[in-house]
Write a protein that holds these residues in place. Sequence first.
Motif, PDB file in Angstrom:
ATOM      1  N   CYS A 282     -42.679  -6.060  22.504  1.00  0.00           N
ATOM      2  CA  CYS A 282     -42.177  -6.312  23.854  1.00  0.00           C
ATOM      3  C   CYS A 282     -42.513  -5.145  24.781  1.00  0.00           C
ATOM      4  O   CYS A 282     -42.979  -5.342  25.909  1.00  0.00           O
ATOM      5  N   MET A 283     -42.285  -3.919  24.305  1.00  0.00           N
ATOM      6  CA  MET A 283     -42.626  -2.732  25.093  1.00  0.00           C
ATOM      7  C   MET A 283     -44.115  -2.715  25.421  1.00  0.00           C
ATOM      8  O   MET A 283     -44.517  -2.419  26.558  1.00  0.00           O
ATOM      9  N   ASP A 284     -44.924  -3.021  24.438  1.00  0.00           N
ATOM     10  CA  ASP A 284     -46.371  -2.999  24.601  1.00  0.00           C
ATOM     11  C   ASP A 284     -46.814  -4.000  25.665  1.00  0.00           C
ATOM     12  O   ASP A 284     -47.663  -3.696  26.517  1.00  0.00           O
ATOM     13  N   GLU A 285     -46.235  -5.184  25.647  1.00  0.00           N
ATOM     14  CA  GLU A 285     -46.609  -6.217  26.614  1.00  0.00           C
ATOM     15  C   GLU A 285     -46.274  -5.795  28.043  1.00  0.00           C
ATOM     16  O   GLU A 285     -47.028  -6.076  28.975  1.00  0.00           O
ATOM     17  N   ILE A 286     -45.165  -5.104  28.219  1.00  0.00           N
ATOM     18  CA  ILE A 286     -44.759  -4.670  29.560  1.00  0.00           C
ATOM     19  C   ILE A 286     -45.630  -3.523  30.055  1.00  0.00           C
ATOM     20  O   ILE A 286     -46.151  -3.544  31.177  1.00  0.00           O
ATOM     21  N   TYR A 287     -45.836  -2.507  29.217  1.00  0.00           N
ATOM     22  CA  TYR A 287     -46.544  -1.304  29.683  1.00  0.00           C
ATOM     23  C   TYR A 287     -48.056  -1.471  29.708  1.00  0.00           C
ATOM     24  O   TYR A 287     -48.751  -0.735  30.412  1.00  0.00           O
TER      25      TYR A 287
END
Length: 313
Positions: A282-287
């Motif tokens: 999830c973090m990867d998709e946002i950043y």
Amino acid sequence: MQKNAIKIFSPATIANVSCGFDVIGMALERPVDEIILRKSSHSGIRILNIHGARLSTRPDKNVVGVVLYTMLNQLPNIKYGLEVEIFKNIQPGSGIGSSAASAAGAAVGANLLLGDRFTTTELVKIAMEGERFASGIAHADNVAPAIMGGFTLVRSYHPLDLVELHVPKNLWATVLHPKIEIKTSEAREILKKKVLMSDAIKQWGNVGALIAGLYQENYELISRSLEDVIVEPVRSILIPSFYKLKMECKKAGALGGSISGSGPSVFMLSCGKAKAQYVAKCMDEIYAKLGIDYTIYVSPINSQGIQWEWITE
């Protein structure tokens, strides 16, 4: 076997732990700094090399050197010096205890080389001098968990009173490190000098409930307690997409989280490795959409703290 050289593995740490500003910290299993210390026939401290970061090798301008001088000044009869080689895997300015890893690792390693003369609390005090050099404030909520492992509570600074807290066996951390710079001194300057009594009461309730949740291994209570109403609302403006990140990670199953130390890293706690890995996705998709370089770590809580191995030469 003569014990003349030692290799230290000093972990990254998360300070503040949401509602626990300046009093609660925890250790991670990764990333980890490595420090090699050797006894030397030359007097004083020599930093031979630093790998992975551009830091001064002058002992009086380096956290490791400051800590070692602090220790040696308390042991005036030592007849030899110390040589140091540092491998920085925890990047300076990351918000996950880079200076603390150096300070705590130097304190523990030198103590072992010099005959294990200091108590845990004394080692934390010595390591705090490295933090004073790095940030201007001798705080313990990074160096204490680095040395002691797990979660630690700084009950008091005068006198220093440290409390080891229980670590739930399925608690994992996911940490996003955006490659932006936030200096600890500047992050402190923007904090309010006074807080509302109503906010203080909420914060005290969350700190108490978080500690209860850790001991009870009550993940739902831990989740409800990970709320910072004092520091996070101010510092979050320094971190791109902070609240979107926090909201989406909680939707993905994270218990909650906040800013690690003074930032820019953001941490989320989860129940279980699989959930922590999903939060990392999830973090990867946002950043990935923000055009900011970043690193994500998924780690269990490090219950052991600093580890070491003797070097045979």
